[in-house]
Design an enzyme around this catalytic site. Structure first.
Site, PDB file in Angstrom:
ATOM      1  N   ARG A  74       0.871  -1.176   0.000  1.00  0.00           N
ATOM      2  CA  ARG A  74       0.000   0.000   0.000  1.00  0.00           C
ATOM      3  C   ARG A  74       0.905   1.221   0.000  1.00  0.00           C
ATOM      4  O   ARG A  74       1.751   1.371   0.880  1.00  0.00           O
ATOM      5  CB  ARG A  74      -0.894  -0.011   1.239  1.00  0.00           C
ATOM      6  CG  ARG A  74      -1.688   1.273   1.504  1.00  0.00           C
ATOM      7  CD  ARG A  74      -2.676   1.537   0.371  1.00  0.00           C
ATOM      8  NE  ARG A  74      -3.705   2.477   0.750  1.00  0.00           N
ATOM      9  CZ  ARG A  74      -3.637   3.791   0.550  1.00  0.00           C
ATOM     10  NH1 ARG A  74      -2.578   4.332   0.007  1.00  0.00           N
ATOM     11  NH2 ARG A  74      -4.643   4.560   0.895  1.00  0.00           N
ATOM     12  N   GLU A  82     -11.281   3.862  -6.112  1.00  0.00           N
ATOM     13  CA  GLU A  82     -11.323   2.402  -6.239  1.00  0.00           C
ATOM     14  C   GLU A  82     -11.607   1.973  -7.682  1.00  0.00           C
ATOM     15  O   GLU A  82     -12.423   2.586  -8.366  1.00  0.00           O
ATOM     16  CB  GLU A  82     -12.402   1.816  -5.325  1.00  0.00           C
ATOM     17  CG  GLU A  82     -12.138   2.017  -3.856  1.00  0.00           C
ATOM     18  CD  GLU A  82     -10.853   1.383  -3.382  1.00  0.00           C
ATOM     19  OE1 GLU A  82     -10.518   0.264  -3.826  1.00  0.00           O
ATOM     20  OE2 GLU A  82     -10.164   2.022  -2.560  1.00  0.00           O
ATOM     21  N   ARG A 125      -1.373  -5.602   3.667  1.00  0.00           N
ATOM     22  CA  ARG A 125      -0.399  -5.137   2.672  1.00  0.00           C
ATOM     23  C   ARG A 125       0.738  -4.443   3.412  1.00  0.00           C
ATOM     24  O   ARG A 125       0.509  -3.750   4.409  1.00  0.00           O
ATOM     25  CB  ARG A 125      -1.025  -4.141   1.697  1.00  0.00           C
ATOM     26  CG  ARG A 125      -2.126  -4.731   0.844  1.00  0.00           C
ATOM     27  CD  ARG A 125      -2.760  -3.697  -0.034  1.00  0.00           C
ATOM     28  NE  ARG A 125      -3.523  -2.724   0.777  1.00  0.00           N
ATOM     29  CZ  ARG A 125      -4.329  -1.795   0.289  1.00  0.00           C
ATOM     30  NH1 ARG A 125      -4.480  -1.668  -1.022  1.00  0.00           N
ATOM     31  NH2 ARG A 125      -4.987  -0.985   1.078  1.00  0.00           N
TER      32      ARG A 125
END
Length: 160
Positions: A74, A82, A125
């Site tokens: 990330r 998104e 992440r």
């Protein structure tokens, strides 16, 4: 992590000093300030070096997520719309534009560097900062209107 040379290290230390100085002006939440100060201190003291990576080894998932070395990362400091389960057509279109722009930056022929940060996000992440040609991609995408500044917490809707 590979040492990227004195010039790159100096640029990162200068950026860390700017981040450290500017954080007092904006007064973000204490936990974010602590993260900024820790990163700035680590950069200044040379404990964190940007690692030069082969752009071909980086897969762009979307505007703020990459995969490399078998893990998802990330990218911190930004929020992009998104592309997976968007809330409206505008969010999907802007998310696709942010993804395309990050892919274009990765294939621009400029040096790509990553700083892997400690910790993981809620989706497990890793956290990282990505630089292309010495410039943080968060700064690029935000400046171009493809992302927003993000320092944690609840994200704003892209759908108005």
């Amino acid at each position: 992590m590979a040492y990227t040379g004195n010039r790159s290290g100096t640029r990162l230390r200068e950026k860390a000093l700017r981040v450290c100085a500017s954080m007092w002006d904006k007064r973000p939440p204490l936990s974010y300030r602590a993260l900024q100060a820790g990163l700035a201190l680590a950069l200044i003291t040379g404990q964190v070096n940007a690692e030069t990576v082969d752009p071909a080894a980086v897969y762009v998932v979307d505007g703020d997520t990459i995969r490399m070395d078998g893990d998802s990362w990330r990218l911190v400091g930004l929020d992009t719309p998104e592309t997976f389960e968007p809330h409206c057509d505008f969010e999907l279109a802007l998310g696709q534009a942010a993804t395309a722009r990050l892919r274009a930056l990765m294939t621009s022929g400029r040096v790509v560097e990553v700083i892997r940060l400690p910790g993981r996000d809620r989706f497990d992440r890793g956290l990282a900062r990505l630089y292309v040609g010495g410039e943080n991609i968060a700064d690029i995408l935000i400046r171009e209107g493809l992302a927003r500044v993000y320092d944690g917490g609840r994200r704003q809707s892209w759908c108005g």
